[in-house]
Motif scaffolding. Sequence first.
Motif, PDB file in Angstrom:
ATOM      1  N   MET A   1       0.809  -1.206   0.000  1.00 23.66           N
ATOM      2  CA  MET A   1       0.000   0.000   0.000  1.00 23.66           C
ATOM      3  C   MET A   1       0.851   1.268   0.000  1.00 23.66           C
ATOM      4  N   SER A   2       2.150   1.159   0.337  1.00 24.41           N
ATOM      5  CA  SER A   2       2.992   2.346   0.370  1.00 24.41           C
ATOM      6  C   SER A   2       3.362   2.753  -1.061  1.00 24.41           C
ATOM      7  N   GLU A   3       3.469   4.074  -1.292  1.00 21.34           N
ATOM      8  CA  GLU A   3       3.815   4.564  -2.617  1.00 21.34           C
ATOM      9  C   GLU A   3       5.259   4.215  -2.970  1.00 21.34           C
ATOM     10  N   HIS A   4       5.493   4.020  -4.259  1.00 24.54           N
ATOM     11  CA  HIS A   4       6.814   3.603  -4.746  1.00 24.54           C
ATOM     12  C   HIS A   4       7.461   4.777  -5.477  1.00 24.54           C
ATOM     13  N   ILE A   5       8.652   5.166  -5.033  1.00 23.80           N
ATOM     14  CA  ILE A   5       9.363   6.313  -5.596  1.00 23.80           C
ATOM     15  C   ILE A   5      10.632   5.833  -6.293  1.00 23.80           C
ATOM     16  N   LEU A   6      10.876   6.343  -7.503  1.00 25.06           N
ATOM     17  CA  LEU A   6      12.129   6.085  -8.216  1.00 25.06           C
ATOM     18  C   LEU A   6      13.046   7.292  -8.016  1.00 25.06           C
ATOM     19  N   LEU A   7      14.255   7.051  -7.492  1.00 26.12           N
ATOM     20  CA  LEU A   7      15.230   8.117  -7.247  1.00 26.12           C
ATOM     21  C   LEU A   7      16.401   7.937  -8.204  1.00 26.12           C
ATOM     22  N   ILE A   8      16.648   8.949  -9.050  1.00 22.13           N
ATOM     23  CA  ILE A   8      17.779   8.907  -9.994  1.00 22.13           C
ATOM     24  C   ILE A   8      18.796   9.939  -9.525  1.00 22.13           C
ATOM     25  N   GLU A   9      19.916   9.477  -8.981  1.00 16.11           N
ATOM     26  CA  GLU A   9      20.928  10.349  -8.358  1.00 16.11           C
ATOM     27  C   GLU A   9      22.280   9.650  -8.440  1.00 16.11           C
ATOM     28  N   ASP A  10      23.304  10.321  -8.999  1.00 17.94           N
ATOM     29  CA  ASP A  10      24.605   9.666  -9.182  1.00 17.94           C
ATOM     30  C   ASP A  10      25.527   9.827  -7.983  1.00 17.94           C
ATOM     31  N   ASP A  11      25.235  10.745  -7.062  1.00 15.05           N
ATOM     32  CA  ASP A  11      26.037  10.902  -5.847  1.00 15.05           C
ATOM     33  C   ASP A  11      25.598   9.819  -4.862  1.00 15.05           C
ATOM     34  N   ASN A  12      26.448   8.804  -4.674  1.00 16.31           N
ATOM     35  CA  ASN A  12      26.056   7.638  -3.883  1.00 16.31           C
ATOM     36  C   ASN A  12      25.678   8.003  -2.454  1.00 16.31           C
ATOM     37  N   ALA A  13      26.461   8.902  -1.835  1.00 18.33           N
ATOM     38  CA  ALA A  13      26.172   9.277  -0.445  1.00 18.33           C
ATOM     39  C   ALA A  13      24.834  10.003  -0.348  1.00 18.33           C
ATOM     40  N   PHE A  14      24.603  10.937  -1.284  1.00 17.79           N
ATOM     41  CA  PHE A  14      23.352  11.690  -1.262  1.00 17.79           C
ATOM     42  C   PHE A  14      22.175  10.772  -1.599  1.00 17.79           C
ATOM     43  N   GLN A  15      22.398   9.843  -2.547  1.00 16.83           N
ATOM     44  CA  GLN A  15      21.354   8.881  -2.908  1.00 16.83           C
ATOM     45  C   GLN A  15      20.970   8.023  -1.706  1.00 16.83           C
ATOM     46  N   GLU A  16      21.967   7.554  -0.973  1.00 16.45           N
ATOM     47  CA  GLU A  16      21.717   6.710   0.195  1.00 16.45           C
ATOM     48  C   GLU A  16      20.965   7.482   1.281  1.00 16.45           C
ATOM     49  N   MET A  17      21.388   8.737   1.515  1.00 15.74           N
ATOM     50  CA  MET A  17      20.733   9.551   2.540  1.00 15.74           C
ATOM     51  C   MET A  17      19.273   9.812   2.180  1.00 15.74           C
ATOM     52  N   LEU A  18      19.052  10.193   0.921  1.00 16.97           N
ATOM     53  CA  LEU A  18      17.705  10.529   0.487  1.00 16.97           C
ATOM     54  C   LEU A  18      16.805   9.290   0.494  1.00 16.97           C
ATOM     55  N   SER A  19      17.355   8.151   0.058  1.00 16.15           N
ATOM     56  CA  SER A  19      16.583   6.900   0.061  1.00 16.15           C
ATOM     57  C   SER A  19      16.169   6.524   1.476  1.00 16.15           C
ATOM     58  N   GLU A  20      17.109   6.651   2.407  1.00 15.32           N
ATOM     59  CA  GLU A  20      16.808   6.304   3.797  1.00 15.32           C
ATOM     60  C   GLU A  20      15.754   7.238   4.381  1.00 15.32           C
TER      61      GLU A  20
END
Length: 465
Positions: A1-20
């Motif tokens: 039931m939770s919404e699914h978000i696709l995150l496209i980001e090449d900065d691994n640290a920023f991608q990990e932070m934002l995903s979390e």
Amino acid sequence: MSEHILLIEDDNAFQEMLSEALRSRGYAVSSASRAEEGISMARQHDFDLILTDVMLPGMSGVEAIPQLREAAPGSDIIVMTAYSTRELALEAIRLGAYDFFSKPFSLKELDIVVRRALEKRRLQKEVTTLRETLRHDSPVQRIIGDSAPMRAVKTLVEKVAPLDSTVLITGESGTGKELVSDTLRALSGRAGAPFVKVNCAAIPEHLFENELFGHEKGAFTGATSAQPGKFELAHGGTLLLDEIGDMPAAIQPKLLRAVEEKQIERLGGRRPVAVNVRIIAATNQNLRELVARKAFREDLYYRLGVAVIMLPPLRDRKEDIPRLAEHILRKLGLTLGIPVHGITAAAVQALMNHHWPGNVRQLANLLERAAISAQGRITAQDIAAALAVQNGTSPQPCTAQSPHDAPAAEDCLRMPLRETLHQMERNLLLEALRRAEGSQKNAAALLGLTPKNMWAKLQKHQIRI
């Protein structure tokens, strides 16, 4: 039931932070490091929202917008960039982006933008669903559940509804017996005729006969005029006898005669009155046991139970809980105006783990309570707090604000693992800042983080320096 978000980001640290950060808010997140990879993923999966950086290796985030829209026409696209210009923003919007904002940004700002985009998509889905419901829905679809027991119930309801046979609906309190009776009537040839409901448990024994069969003028002191009973009021339609197991023994033979002969006699009357009524009876009691104890007439039991619909308790169809929760929350939003923006996966799992002695009625009550206190999306903590109120206990949250008032381990174990880890990380950040005397740079060095990662984590935990 939770919404699914696709995150496209090449900065691994920023991608990990934002995903979390997004996952901690109850969203499902899939990540890609290149626009081409994101486009491929959008073709294979259904995403509710796409977040993309502008500066990516290969194709830029802005250049990718047309292909992302083609791959996921139902998904809104939000563009993020550290190189914001008015021209770039206008170009992104012209190509079909829903929104555009600049780095660095606070997680509070991200929350607002993401919530707004997902709320728009939810409303679009609701409109589509309502249109489809109006076009194709049948009354039996109001009975929520795709589990094997509920499929069997729906099949039996559809078979029995067009008949004039008496029906006995059994099941624990809160399983939906009245909803099934409403559906039986709606699918019958009597759908436009009267539907009279009688709660047998709520009528005093000395008034029962008068309530069902009515009286003539002068039948007793105060009877200044004739009055029809429930049977006559339901003539041509359907009569629901709810809680039939509580019907007094003295009334049962008279009810049996009314069912078998299709006629009744008013109190004080001298001639029978013909009634054309379809009887539906419902009970949360075991009528077989009542018959064995001579508390319920055996002949009446068999006469009422020509068709028997047994509703399963919620604990025996837990796979239906996610759909039930979604339906209940949508109804709360429409009827009570409670602003609910969904429910997290952890909260749904908490519902699945409960025993539900009060069945669907208890589930609806709990979700209403949780929705009132929730901050938008219902979380596992909202469910735990609502259950604590229902059970007459106090919830024990893990709410340490610094490393020095950290809660005992057994208190943290009452929380889901994600929330516990979230609190531990916050405590470490606070302790590092205390040792660094408030210096963000020195605290980052103590924790082995880059200043950018330290800033991101402080934003996530809403720690102000």
